[in-house]
Design an enzyme around this catalytic site. Structure first.
Site, PDB file in Angstrom:
ATOM      1  N   SER A   1      48.596  10.910  57.732  1.00 21.26           N
ATOM      2  CA  SER A   1      47.136  10.872  57.540  1.00 21.26           C
ATOM      3  C   SER A   1      46.723  12.180  56.863  1.00 21.26           C
ATOM      4  O   SER A   1      47.425  13.185  56.958  1.00 21.26           O
ATOM      5  CB  SER A   1      46.450  10.799  58.914  1.00 21.26           C
ATOM      6  OG  SER A   1      45.063  11.023  58.798  1.00 21.26           O
TER       7      SER A   1
ATOM      8  N   TYR B   1      45.612  13.224  67.782  1.00 19.81           N
ATOM      9  CA  TYR B   1      45.918  12.415  66.595  1.00 19.81           C
ATOM     10  C   TYR B   1      46.409  13.325  65.457  1.00 19.81           C
ATOM     11  O   TYR B   1      47.467  13.084  64.870  1.00 19.81           O
ATOM     12  CB  TYR B   1      44.656  11.662  66.178  1.00 19.81           C
ATOM     13  CG  TYR B   1      44.812  10.803  64.943  1.00 19.81           C
ATOM     14  CD1 TYR B   1      45.393   9.543  65.013  1.00 19.81           C
ATOM     15  CD2 TYR B   1      44.358  11.241  63.694  1.00 19.81           C
ATOM     16  CE1 TYR B   1      45.530   8.749  63.876  1.00 19.81           C
ATOM     17  CE2 TYR B   1      44.483  10.461  62.567  1.00 19.81           C
ATOM     18  CZ  TYR B   1      45.068   9.207  62.660  1.00 19.81           C
ATOM     19  OH  TYR B   1      45.202   8.431  61.536  1.00 19.81           O
TER      20      TYR B   1
HETATM   21  N1  LIG Z   1      42.287   3.511  58.409  1.00 17.54           N
HETATM   22  C1  LIG Z   1      42.251   4.787  58.094  1.00 17.54           C
HETATM   23  O1  LIG Z   1      41.230   5.302  57.612  1.00 17.54           O
HETATM   24  C2  LIG Z   1      43.484   5.641  58.288  1.00 17.54           C
HETATM   25  C3  LIG Z   1      43.422   6.969  57.832  1.00 17.54           C
HETATM   26  C4  LIG Z   1      44.526   7.777  58.001  1.00 17.54           C
HETATM   27  C5  LIG Z   1      45.670   7.277  58.602  1.00 17.54           C
HETATM   28  N2  LIG Z   1      45.697   5.969  59.027  1.00 17.54           N
HETATM   29  C6  LIG Z   1      46.928   5.514  59.673  1.00 17.54           C
HETATM   30  O2  LIG Z   1      47.337   4.274  59.155  1.00 17.54           O
HETATM   31  C7  LIG Z   1      48.086   3.568  60.159  1.00 17.54           C
HETATM   32  C8  LIG Z   1      47.565   2.159  60.256  1.00 17.54           C
HETATM   33  O3  LIG Z   1      46.221   2.229  60.673  1.00 17.54           O
HETATM   34  P1  LIG Z   1      45.123   1.128  60.309  1.00 17.54           P
HETATM   35  O4  LIG Z   1      43.927   1.871  59.839  1.00 17.54           O
HETATM   36  O5  LIG Z   1      45.708   0.066  59.496  1.00 17.54           O
HETATM   37  O6  LIG Z   1      44.774   0.647  61.798  1.00 17.54           O
HETATM   38  P2  LIG Z   1      44.707  -0.797  62.475  1.00 17.54           P
HETATM   39  O7  LIG Z   1      44.127  -0.555  63.819  1.00 17.54           O
HETATM   40  O8  LIG Z   1      44.066  -1.771  61.557  1.00 17.54           O
HETATM   41  O9  LIG Z   1      46.263  -1.166  62.605  1.00 17.54           O
HETATM   42  C9  LIG Z   1      47.086  -0.560  63.549  1.00 17.54           C
HETATM   43  C10 LIG Z   1      47.939  -1.622  64.208  1.00 17.54           C
HETATM   44  O10 LIG Z   1      48.749  -1.009  65.222  1.00 17.54           O
HETATM   45  C11 LIG Z   1      48.823  -1.920  66.307  1.00 17.54           C
HETATM   46  N3  LIG Z   1      49.182  -1.228  67.548  1.00 17.54           N
HETATM   47  C12 LIG Z   1      48.404  -0.386  68.279  1.00 17.54           C
HETATM   48  N4  LIG Z   1      49.070   0.006  69.377  1.00 17.54           N
HETATM   49  C13 LIG Z   1      50.288  -0.583  69.344  1.00 17.54           C
HETATM   50  C14 LIG Z   1      51.406  -0.589  70.204  1.00 17.54           C
HETATM   51  N5  LIG Z   1      51.422   0.106  71.355  1.00 17.54           N
HETATM   52  N6  LIG Z   1      52.507  -1.312  69.865  1.00 17.54           N
HETATM   53  C15 LIG Z   1      52.506  -2.048  68.721  1.00 17.54           C
HETATM   54  N7  LIG Z   1      51.457  -2.096  67.865  1.00 17.54           N
HETATM   55  C16 LIG Z   1      50.367  -1.374  68.172  1.00 17.54           C
HETATM   56  C17 LIG Z   1      47.438  -2.536  66.378  1.00 17.54           C
HETATM   57  O11 LIG Z   1      47.447  -3.776  67.102  1.00 17.54           O
HETATM   58  C18 LIG Z   1      47.104  -2.705  64.902  1.00 17.54           C
HETATM   59  O12 LIG Z   1      47.497  -3.987  64.412  1.00 17.54           O
HETATM   60  C19 LIG Z   1      47.945   4.378  61.445  1.00 17.54           C
HETATM   61  O13 LIG Z   1      49.115   5.155  61.637  1.00 17.54           O
HETATM   62  C20 LIG Z   1      46.764   5.276  61.160  1.00 17.54           C
HETATM   63  O14 LIG Z   1      46.833   6.478  61.894  1.00 17.54           O
HETATM   64  C21 LIG Z   1      44.631   5.145  58.886  1.00 17.54           C
END
Ligand SMILES: NC(=O)c1ccc[n+]([C@@H]2O[C@H](COP(=O)([O-])OP(=O)(O)OC[C@H]3O[C@@H](n4cnc5c(N)ncnc54)[C@H](O)[C@@H]3O)[C@@H](O)[C@H]2O)c1
Length: 266
Positions: free
Chosen positions: A142, A156
């Site tokens: 991130s 985080y």
């Molecule tokens: N969306 C953003 O703005 C953003 C920014 C920076 C980093 N990220 C990173 O991108 C990655 C994906 O995030 P996203 O935004 O797509 O989020 P999201 O919540 O849409 O997807 C995350 C997925 O992880 C699953 N999950 C959560 N806990 C779990 C567990 N214990 N076991 C198995 N699955 C589990 C959830 O069910 C979900 O489907 C993450 O690592 C997040 O930190 C996202």
């Protein structure tokens, strides 16, 4: 360089957001998918959509914070496809609160899932990739792991910073052994990640990385990841506007921190 067509690709956190979009992109390019997530209903829907479009996808509902989850993921992958080529370690969850308000148990939960989830995956799948002498690992970090812009999500940010460092080191080790590594660093991406966020301080505004960063769609990010695997690209920020900030930080960490602190002063 990993050929995506025909490759067996594991994506964690594949039921939603960036993971699901990347699984879709890889499937469209001919990869055979293994989707893992705790959200069984959305996971089956994601795998079903890939199959309906003519692709191959196996859905494995798992809580990836459990110590043996990656053993089960590997067993099922080998039973279905007999190999593994691409591993995207993408699960990540948020927690918000002032540093003194976030309970230690919550720190441990976030470290166990966000960071140890990547560690356990690497530990489980690296022997397979090393034995083949090919393949590709994508770790989702991130912007929060690249530069300081908030104090409301320290667990985080700490896990994401550790993923950055670990992934850089892994690339040093793996690239000469024929295995590609990509460090995905999303800035703001339109997903439902906020829905699962626990908060420990009332009324605390969530600080973003900066007004210059527009929200990306998850679909765009999925395509970026597939391109990065195909071209063996290491550093993959979702917005190139982060580069000048990283240059400023590299040139003078002291001045950068003071400027960031000034920008967020009440
Ligand atoms: N969306 C953003 O703005 C953003 C920014 C920076 C980093 N990220 C990173 O991108 C990655 C994906 O995030 P996203 O935004 O797509 O989020 P999201 O919540 O849409 O997807 C995350 C997925 O992880 C699953 N999950 C959560 N806990 C779990 C567990 N214990 N076991 C198995 N699955 C589990 C959830 O069910 C979900 O489907 C993450 O690592 C997040 O930190 C996202």
């Amino acid at each position: 360089m990993t050929r995506i067509a025909g490759a067996v690709a594991i994506v964690t956190g594949a039921a939603n957001g960036i993971g699901r979009a990347t699984a879709d992109s890889l499937a469209r390019r001919g990869a055979r998918l293994v989707l893992a997530d705790i959200d069984a209903a959305r996971l089956e829907e994601a795998a079903g959509a890939i199959r309906a479009a003519g692709g191959q996808a196996l859905a494995i509902p798992l809580d990836l914070s459990e110590p043996d989850a990656f053993d089960r993921l590997r067993e099922r992958t080998w039973a279905e496809y007999g190999t593994v080529d691409i591993v995207m370690n993408n699960v990540g969850v948020l927690v918000s609160g002032l540093p003194q308000d976030i309970p230690l148990a919550e720190w441990e939960r976030i470290i166990n899932l966000n960071l140890m989830g990547v560690v356990r995956s690497i530990h489980r799948f690296l022997p397979d990739l090393l034995a083949k002498g090919s393949g590709h690992i994508v770790n989702t970090a991130s912007f929060a792991g690249l530069f300081p812009y908030a104090f409301d999500r320290l667990p985080y940010a700490a896990t994401k910073g550790a993923i950055v460092t670990m992934t850089e080191g892994l690339a040093l080790y793996l690239e000469p052994r024929g295995i590609g590594v990509t460090l995905l660093c999303p800035g703001p991406v339109r997903t439902a990640i906020g829905n699962t966020m626990r908060s420990f301080t009332e009324g605390l505004p969530l600080r973003g990385p900066g007004p210059q960063f527009a929200f990306r769609e998850a679909g765009e990010v999925g395509e970026m990841v597939a391109d990065a695997i195909a071209s063996n690209r290491f550093f993959l920020p979702t917005d190139d506007l982060v580069r000048p900030l990283l240059a400023e930080r590299g040139a003078d960490m002291e001045a950068f921190l003071r400027a960031q602190a000034m920008a967020m002063a009440p």
